[in-house]
Design a protein around this motif. Structure first.
Motif, short mmCIF file in Angstrom:
data_model
loop_
_atom_site.label_atom_id
_atom_site.label_comp_id
_atom_site.label_asym_id
_atom_site.label_seq_id
_atom_site.Cartn_x
_atom_site.Cartn_y
_atom_site.Cartn_z
N HIS A 11 -3.81 18.36 -17.52
CA HIS A 11 -3.08 17.64 -18.31
C HIS A 11 -3.48 16.54 -19.14
CE1 HIS A 11 -1.02 20.15 -15.38
NE2 HIS A 11 0.09 20.24 -16.10
N ALA A 12 -2.93 16.04 -20.11
CA ALA A 12 -3.06 14.87 -20.83
C ALA A 12 -2.65 13.91 -19.67
CB ALA A 12 -2.56 14.83 -22.11
N VAL A 13 -2.93 12.66 -19.79
CA VAL A 13 -2.50 11.57 -19.27
C VAL A 13 -0.77 11.67 -19.35
CG1 VAL A 13 -2.01 8.92 -19.15
CG2 VAL A 13 -4.46 9.97 -19.72
N THR A 14 0.02 11.33 -18.22
CA THR A 14 1.28 11.62 -18.36
C THR A 14 2.02 10.71 -17.53
OG1 THR A 14 2.79 13.41 -18.30
CG2 THR A 14 1.24 13.48 -16.47
N VAL A 15 3.12 10.56 -17.49
CA VAL A 15 4.48 10.01 -16.64
C VAL A 15 4.64 10.77 -15.66
CG1 VAL A 15 6.37 8.73 -16.22
CG2 VAL A 15 4.64 8.03 -18.32
N SER A 16 4.63 10.94 -14.25
CA SER A 16 5.15 11.58 -13.57
C SER A 16 6.23 10.99 -12.44
CB SER A 16 3.94 12.44 -12.63
OG SER A 16 3.34 13.17 -13.25
N ALA A 17 7.22 11.88 -11.91
CA ALA A 17 8.12 11.58 -10.96
C ALA A 17 7.41 11.27 -9.61
CB ALA A 17 9.12 12.46 -10.84
N LEU A 18 7.64 9.95 -8.99
CA LEU A 18 6.88 9.81 -7.97
C LEU A 18 7.75 10.53 -6.62
CD1 LEU A 18 4.40 8.24 -6.57
CD2 LEU A 18 5.93 6.17 -6.12
N VAL A 19 7.68 11.66 -6.77
CA VAL A 19 8.55 12.71 -5.75
C VAL A 19 7.92 12.53 -4.41
CG1 VAL A 19 9.39 14.24 -7.58
CG2 VAL A 19 7.19 14.51 -6.54
N PRO A 20 8.53 12.91 -3.26
CA PRO A 20 8.21 13.16 -2.11
C PRO A 20 6.64 13.71 -1.85
CG PRO A 20 10.46 13.82 -1.99
CD PRO A 20 10.12 13.60 -3.40
N GLN A 21 6.35 14.70 -2.59
CA GLN A 21 4.90 15.05 -2.58
C GLN A 21 4.02 14.35 -2.83
OE1 GLN A 21 7.55 16.52 -3.96
NE2 GLN A 21 7.88 18.83 -3.57
N TRP A 22 4.23 13.27 -3.89
CA TRP A 22 3.23 12.30 -4.21
C TRP A 22 3.30 11.24 -3.03
CZ3 TRP A 22 -0.65 12.72 -6.98
CH2 TRP A 22 -0.86 13.81 -8.01
N ARG A 23 4.80 10.83 -2.82
CA ARG A 23 4.97 9.39 -1.98
C ARG A 23 4.18 9.43 -0.68
NH1 ARG A 23 8.89 5.94 -3.44
NH2 ARG A 23 9.63 7.25 -4.86
N ARG A 24 4.34 10.78 -0.03
CA ARG A 24 3.62 11.05 1.03
C ARG A 24 2.07 11.02 1.18
NH1 ARG A 24 6.01 16.38 1.26
NH2 ARG A 24 4.55 17.57 0.79
N ARG A 25 1.61 10.86 0.08
CA ARG A 25 0.11 10.99 -0.05
C ARG A 25 -0.29 9.50 -0.49
NH1 ARG A 25 1.49 16.28 -1.75
NH2 ARG A 25 0.11 17.88 -0.48
N ILE A 26 0.31 8.58 -0.65
CA ILE A 26 -0.03 7.42 -1.03
C ILE A 26 -1.00 6.80 0.08
CG2 ILE A 26 0.65 4.92 -1.42
CD1 ILE A 26 3.14 5.89 -2.71
N ALA A 27 -2.11 6.40 -0.24
CA ALA A 27 -3.12 5.82 0.54
C ALA A 27 -3.29 4.28 0.52
CB ALA A 27 -4.41 6.05 0.15
N GLY A 28 -2.98 3.54 -0.78
CA GLY A 28 -2.89 2.21 -0.58
C GLY A 28 -2.44 1.96 -2.21
N VAL A 29 -1.71 0.71 -2.20
CA VAL A 29 -1.31 0.09 -3.31
C VAL A 29 -1.88 -1.28 -3.42
CG1 VAL A 29 1.00 -0.77 -4.44
CG2 VAL A 29 1.08 1.15 -2.93
N PHE A 30 -2.19 -1.63 -4.86
CA PHE A 30 -3.13 -2.80 -5.19
C PHE A 30 -2.74 -3.18 -6.38
CE2 PHE A 30 -5.59 0.12 -2.76
CZ PHE A 30 -6.20 -0.68 -1.85
#
Length: 151
Positions: free
Chosen positions: A126-145
């Motif tokens: 995929h090209a650089v894209t805007v995605s929804a931060l759905v639960p499948q992504w949210r539960r994989r968050i390892a850190g925010v900076f």
């Protein structure tokens, strides 16, 4: 998770504007050139260069399975060296967000928060894209900076 909006003129607002300018850039492993090609790390590197003119350290060539080799959490370690870690509850637009695919694995994917429910990133096929931060992504968050204030 509530993401604070970036205030006009803030680092976060500049990060968001630059990241959105990369949308549509084709995916290229190890790439970091707007409009030409990038991967998720290349997107972050390109945004960093736009804000600070240079990268904080050289990036060695890496294979697609780089995170699984060596047992170190190199992406998280680098983010901690150059950015300010913040709790997920304190996330703001323009923050760097890192993801890990499984709890025992190192972080391997990066994106930039746009809003509580959206982020921009690059991923294979995929090209650089805007995605929804759905639960499948949210539960994989390892850190925010947060990105540092420019000098």
């Amino acid at each position: 998770m509530s993401v604070k909006p970036a205030s006009n003129g803030s680092v976060g607002a500049r990060v968001v504007a630059e990241a959105l300018d990369w949308v549509g850039t084709p995916y290229r492993h190890q790439g970091s050139k707007k409009g030409v090609g990038c991967d998720c790390l290349g997107l972050v590197r390109g945004v960093w260069r736009a804000l600070y003119e240079d990268e904080p350290e050289p990036v060695e060539a890496y294979a697609p399975d780089w995170a699984e080799a060596g047992g170190r959490d190199r992406l998280l370690d680098a983010a901690r060296r150059y950015c300010r870690e913040r709790p997920l509850a304190g996330a703001a637009a323009g923050d760097l967000v890192l993801f890990r695919w499984k709890p025992a694995l190192p972080a391997k994917h990066a994106g930039i928060l746009l809003a509580p429910d959206r982020f921009v990133h690059a991923y294979q096929g995929h090209a650089v894209t805007v995605s929804a931060l759905v639960p499948q992504w949210r539960r994989r968050i390892a850190g925010v900076f947060s990105f540092p204030e420019p000098d």
